[in-house]
Design an enzyme around this catalytic site. Structure first.
Site, PDB file in Angstrom:
ATOM      1  N   LYS A 143     -12.583  -1.779   7.322  1.00 30.11           N
ATOM      2  CA  LYS A 143     -11.744  -2.386   8.353  1.00 30.11           C
ATOM      3  C   LYS A 143     -12.143  -1.905   9.757  1.00 30.11           C
ATOM      4  CE  LYS A 143      -7.970  -2.674   5.022  1.00 30.11           C
ATOM      5  NZ  LYS A 143      -7.991  -4.115   4.767  1.00 30.11           N
ATOM      6  N   TRP A 158       0.815  -1.212   0.000  1.00 34.80           N
ATOM      7  CA  TRP A 158       0.000   0.000   0.000  1.00 34.80           C
ATOM      8  C   TRP A 158       0.849   1.262   0.000  1.00 34.80           C
ATOM      9  CZ3 TRP A 158      -3.817  -1.977  -2.015  1.00 34.80           C
ATOM     10  CH2 TRP A 158      -4.363  -3.190  -1.578  1.00 34.80           C
ATOM     11  N   ASP A 208      -2.783   7.471   4.230  1.00 34.24           N
ATOM     12  CA  ASP A 208      -3.746   6.389   4.038  1.00 34.24           C
ATOM     13  C   ASP A 208      -3.904   5.704   5.393  1.00 34.24           C
ATOM     14  OD1 ASP A 208      -5.142   4.063   3.504  1.00 34.24           O
ATOM     15  OD2 ASP A 208      -3.830   3.400   1.875  1.00 34.24           O
TER      16      ASP A 208
END
Length: 355
Positions: free
Chosen positions: A191, A100, A167
């Site tokens: 999440k 990521w 992020d």
């Protein structure tokens, strides 16, 4: 009983499931389903308003920061961020600490120059770099606060005058932070804050409007702010589940209260891993994630047996990501401490049997 350790989409509070399922049949005693109400009606506007207000309250945001609920998930933000913040002749700094990190770097290169300020690729992304410099002329500095696949987490916020972009998909609202230090935060909901299908963006409006390129309306944060996250039809049900989850978090005592529980869960699991030779954590101690615990076995031949035991005992989602292998146990906000205690007992039992 099922214990859900999935990395995402992941566990949500039981009461959120109950309230959301009831709303599918009858939303607020209207006789209409949440799936069929008009998004521009007062019925949904109240949902959206509460969701935004809860984010502002839980993050303690100042008046410069706006909250958006957008389509596309966090992956869309990999290109929407540089599209809005990076001119062709400018350079943005990025931290590369795993999957990521590499993906947004690739997208940013489509819009300007990228300086990889630091990377942990040299050791398989098992640590977080510390001694790196962020050039003062960077358009912004982007990093991922928690690396879901590799099991690392940034336990510090970089000291810099450069605008910070983060992020936070896998650890947002799991710990107390000064969220106002960030110029832009984005997080896929699935999440810690809701169901898959919506992306939360928190942006300081003062950073917008600086790029010279023409922006498609749907990609322009300013247009979304002007239209209150309703530039087009929003993901109504996903936002509703976010609102319920954020309401639940507030009822638990907010971010500070959930952080204490998250610390307990992580400490219990890591202490167990460190004390049982059968298991081996893969991440440097200082950089271990409190959301995604990644580990392997000293004897790889035992992995299949442990996975089968977990399946038999209702432990779901403990298999590691396909690119890493081993095991991954996710400890998101809604996961009860009791589930971690049950897993730890299972691990101890397995270790005794195979010592």
């Amino acid at each position: 009983m099922i214990h859900n350790f999935n990395a995402g989409p992941s566990i949500l509070p039981r009461q959120v499931f109950e309230q959301a399922s009831q709303a599918i049949l009858d939303f607020n005693q209207t006789g209409l389903s949440i799936l069929e109400i008009g998004h521009r009606t007062p019925l949904f506007q109240a949902v959206l308003d509460e969701a935004i207000a809860l984010v502002k309250e839980l993050m303690q945001l100042d008046s410069d920061h706006e909250v958006l609920f957008l389509h596309g998930g966090a992956t869309t933000q990999f290109f929407q961020v540089p599209m809005n913040l990076l001119n062709d002749n400018e350079t943005a700094a990025y931290l590369d600490c795993g999957v990521w990190g590499t993906k947004p770097i690739k997208e940013a290169k489509l819009f300007g120059h990228v300086n990889v300020a630091a990377s942990s690729k040299d050791r398989g992304y098992t640590y977080i770099p510390r001694d790196f410099e962020i050039p003062a002329d960077s358009a912004y500095f982007h990093y991922t606060t928690n690396n879901t696949i590799e099991g690392t987490q940034m336990h510090f916020v970089p000291e810099t005058t450069v605008p910070l972009v983060a992020d936070m998909s896998s650890d947002v609202l799991s710990r107390v932070m000064d969220f106002n230090r960030f110029s832009l935060i984005y997080a896929g909901a699935q999440k810690n804050i809701g169901a898959a299908g919506v992306n939360m963006v928190v942006v300081n409006k003062n950073i917008l409007g600086r790029v010279t390129r023409q922006l498609p309306s749907m990609m322009d944060y300013r247009k979304h702010i002007e239209n209150g996250s309703m530039l087009n039809t929003p993901p109504v049900f996903a936002i509703y589940v976010c609102m319920l989850t954020l309401r639940w978090l507030k009822e638990q005592g907010g971010v500070a209260a959930i952080e204490k529980i998250n610390n307990q869960k992580a400490a219990l699991l890591y202490d167990t891993l460190d004390s049982i030779p059968v298991f081996k954590p893969t991440v440097d101690k200082a950089d271990r994630s409190k959301m995604n615990v990644v580990f392997v076995m000293e004897n790889p031949e035992l992995e299949k047996a442990f996975l089968e035991l977990c399946k038999k005992e209702g432990m779901v989602g403990v298999k590691g990501h396909r690119s890493v292998g081993g095991f991954r146990v996710s400890l998101y906000n809604a996961l009860p401490l009791g589930s971690v205690k049950t897993l730890v007992e299972l691990m101890q039992h397995f270790a005794l049997k195979h010592a």
